[in-house]
Design an enzyme around this catalytic site. Structure first.
Site, PDB file in Angstrom:
ATOM      1  N   HIS A   1      -6.925  -3.792   9.858  1.00 58.30           N
ATOM      2  CA  HIS A   1      -8.150  -4.521   9.500  1.00 58.30           C
ATOM      3  C   HIS A   1      -8.981  -4.795  10.758  1.00 58.30           C
ATOM      4  CE1 HIS A   1      -5.901  -6.412   5.758  1.00 58.30           C
ATOM      5  NE2 HIS A   1      -6.078  -5.107   5.648  1.00 58.30           N
TER       6      HIS A   1
ATOM      7  N   HIS B   1     -12.820  -3.861   3.979  1.00 59.77           N
ATOM      8  CA  HIS B   1     -11.362  -4.057   4.009  1.00 59.77           C
ATOM      9  C   HIS B   1     -10.735  -3.551   5.311  1.00 59.77           C
ATOM     10  CE1 HIS B   1      -7.306  -3.838   1.706  1.00 59.77           C
ATOM     11  NE2 HIS B   1      -7.085  -3.809   2.997  1.00 59.77           N
TER      12      HIS B   1
ATOM     13  N   HIS C   1      -2.623   1.678   8.564  1.00 58.72           N
ATOM     14  CA  HIS C   1      -3.720   0.907   7.964  1.00 58.72           C
ATOM     15  C   HIS C   1      -3.859  -0.409   8.713  1.00 58.72           C
ATOM     16  CE1 HIS C   1      -6.244  -1.222   5.180  1.00 58.72           C
ATOM     17  NE2 HIS C   1      -5.276  -2.049   4.819  1.00 58.72           N
TER      18      HIS C   1
ATOM     19  N   GLU D   1     -16.381  10.100  23.461  1.00 61.62           N
ATOM     20  CA  GLU D   1     -15.078  10.660  23.103  1.00 61.62           C
ATOM     21  C   GLU D   1     -14.924  10.851  21.586  1.00 61.62           C
ATOM     22  OE1 GLU D   1     -12.795   6.353  23.342  1.00 61.62           O
ATOM     23  OE2 GLU D   1     -11.748   8.139  23.986  1.00 61.62           O
TER      24      GLU D   1
ATOM     25  N   GLU E   1       0.827  -1.216   0.000  1.00 58.05           N
ATOM     26  CA  GLU E   1       0.000   0.000   0.000  1.00 58.05           C
ATOM     27  C   GLU E   1       0.862   1.268   0.000  1.00 58.05           C
ATOM     28  OE1 GLU E   1      -2.956  -0.351  -0.705  1.00 58.05           O
ATOM     29  OE2 GLU E   1      -3.734  -2.194   0.209  1.00 58.05           O
TER      30      GLU E   1
HETATM   31  O1  2HA Z   1      -1.649  -7.036   3.125  1.00 55.46           O
HETATM   32  O2  2HA Z   1      -3.457  -4.821   4.372  1.00 55.46           O
HETATM   33  O3  2HA Z   1      -4.263  -3.737   2.119  1.00 55.46           O
HETATM   34  C1  2HA Z   1      -1.511  -5.740   3.509  1.00 55.46           C
HETATM   35  C2  2HA Z   1      -2.803  -5.055   3.390  1.00 55.46           C
HETATM   36  C3  2HA Z   1      -3.264  -4.670   2.048  1.00 55.46           C
HETATM   37 ZN    ZN Z   2      -5.390  -4.004   4.053  1.00 50.77          ZN
END
Ligand code: 2HA
Ligand code: ZN
Length: 272
Positions: free
Chosen positions: A141, A210, A139, A169, A115
């Site tokens: 998940h 995602h 980032h 909050e 990414e």
């Molecule tokens: O594998 O999270 O978006 C890494 C990620 C791709």
């Molecule tokens: Zn991801």
């Protein structure tokens, strides 16, 4: 953990913390940090000068010559603490903003996160929008937030109001709200452009089905933003799992009171 300058140790710790939250199955998620001048001085003894550069996959002219600490593509957050130099690394953007050099870590021909285009385009937008104060893009998940992308309209206002309405909050921690990007193929320039467009307005961007991207001044602030949003999402999921109608929510009048007392500005478009 004392082997490296503090910012590298802090970055390693954040990778472990994110894994322990359950946000990084397998190689899921990625983290990048833009070094300060002081960090660069503190790290000089580690950095190597290389001739070989690699394409970023997008164009970030305002980040020319900047250094970033990044997680590696295909690396597991779970393993970063065990072998940092194989899992993470420092890169320098070239003078054109189109290529990067590897300067430390990323051993055994590893490359930065898949990414990287989204991270660097978000860094560029946030650096310009905050006069350089934002340095971290994260980032992950987180499962509860992802679950909400199956039941709520993929709309900035819907997500912002649900999250603000679930935990007191929230409007204080992310007063500009959250943006939502429709499902897209990850890992390329298109999703990077769509995300960075939204990052002009928000510090957190939901990727439908995602995960979440967060931007912030420091590792702590950015981890805290991810944590706060996912906690609010968890509260929503729990409340909705009770098979009872929702009869209360923090309402617009209460949001206005919060904004006043905590001295944050909530955009009018999110309040009626
Ligand atoms: O594998 O999270 O978006 C890494 C990620 C791709
Ligand atoms: Zn991801």
């Amino acid at each position: 953990m004392n082997k490296y300058p503090k910012f590298i140790n802090d970055f390693i710790r954040m990778c472990s913390d994110g894994y322990q939250q359950g946000w990084h199955e397998r190689n899921g998620g990625n983290l990048t940090y833009r070094l300060t001048d002081e960090d660069i001085q503190d790290t000089k003894y580690l950095l190597e000068v290389h001739d070989t550069s690699y394409p970023i996959g997008t164009h970030v002219p305002h980040l020319a010559n900047a250094y970033f600490l990044v997680t590696g593509s295909g690396k597991f957050f779970r393993n970063v603490v065990l072998d940092p130099e194989a899992s993470i690394g420092i890169i320098q953007i070239d003078a054109t903003g189109e290529r990067y050099y590897k300067c430390w870590g990323l051993r055994n021909h590893s490359v930065p996160t898949s990414e990287l285009p989204s991270h660097l385009m978000n860094h560029e937008v946030k650096m310009l929008a905050t006069n350089g104060s934002h340095r971290v893009i994260y980032h992950a998940h987180p499962a509860n937030l992802i679950a909400l992308t199956f039941v709520f309209a993929l709309d900035d206002k819907v997500f912002t109001k649900e999250l603000w309405g679930a935990a007191t909050e929230c409007p204080v921690v992310f007063p500009s709200g959250v943006g939502v990007v429709d499902w897209m193929v990850p890992g390329g320039k298109d999703i990077a452009v769509a995300s960075s467009e939204k990052m002009k307005e928000y510090d957190a961007i939901v990727w439908a089905h995602h995960g979440l991207f967060c931007s912030g001044e420091s590792l702590d602030i950015t981890f805290g933003l991810m944590h706060t949003i996912e906690k609010a999402a968890e509260i929503i999921v729990k409340a909705r799992s009770m098979n009872l109608p929702r009869i209360n929510q923090i309402n617009d009048e209460e949001l206005r009171q919060l904004a006043k007392d905590f001295q944050v500005t909530l955009p009018d478009k999110f309040l009626s």
